[in-house]
Scaffold this motif. Sequence first.
Motif: not given
Length: 327
Positions: A74-101
């Motif tokens: 909810d905090r980082i945003g998953t839909s463009r309907h809520h406006g332009s998404p904020a860029p992810l931090t390095g740890p946030e992006e790595r955390w998301l990629h790890d979930r898709l391993a």
Amino acid sequence: MPPSTVPALSRARCTCTGAAITPRSPPVSAKVRPATGSSAAARRGAFQLDRVTERDADGLPDPQDEAGVRQFLDRIGTSRHHGSPAPLTGPEERWLHDRLASPVELPRVAGFAAALELRKALTPDETSRLLAAWQEEYAGRLSAWPGRRPVLNALLRQEREEAWDVAAALGPDAADTLAEHPSERALAALRATVLAGDDRAVPAWFRTHRTLHEPDPLGAARALSEELPARPAAQAALLAALRTAVTGDWRTAHPEADRGAAQAFSALTAVRFAMDDRLPHPLRVAAARAAYDQVGHVREKTGAERRGSSATSRARCHQPRLRGSRA
């Protein structure tokens, strides 16, 4: 408001509705947060309960904590309907990629895929693994998986041939994503969906045709109306797409206009298009019907406002005057 224990919260009642407040799951502690948006919780009252969750030094939740994961997405945003998404931090992006391993747990990863692809960050390897799991687990019902749009978007963005088989299987559910990647092949796919009888793809077909061939909205509508079946619902869907486009262009040219002005302009477009000889007859008929409905709506709204004003005036007339007051 400081966190309070679950037993105390389970006895609380909402001050707006009087309904008992029940925690979502058996958390150790909970907090009250303002309800936002148009969710059911927001309509029930001004506040809703949410769990107090643990985060690490980078603000990341425990992957097994469902409430923490939900709050993070909810905090980082998953839909463009809520406006332009904020860029992810390095740890946030790595955390998301790890979930898709591998192995992919398909029911849980839709939000992770959406958050990454919203920022065009799904990798080709992740896209392939998600696609394989999706086609296996949802065979014959691809539209049932919530992660379908980010994966299709990634396939189109990566110019993968599989995108077209997926789009054909999704049918009208693929329309908006195809329109975001305009091409002659996307236009043909959208046209085929519409001519097969599904009017939900008409707006996307209109937008794609306008992008590729005819910037003028009336010209695009005229071209597509001549291809559409004469059934009223199809022409009405095209008219709605035309009105949306024209109103959007007007709002771009008048950024100072408020929402009410835009709604008034949109309402008048139906009247204007009903008398515009540049449009084919079926589309003008659809516009005339929309104009009639719009006039009825305006009359009903105006009548309600007048009745409310009259009731207020009568109430004021019957208010008792204090002794000694002037007439």
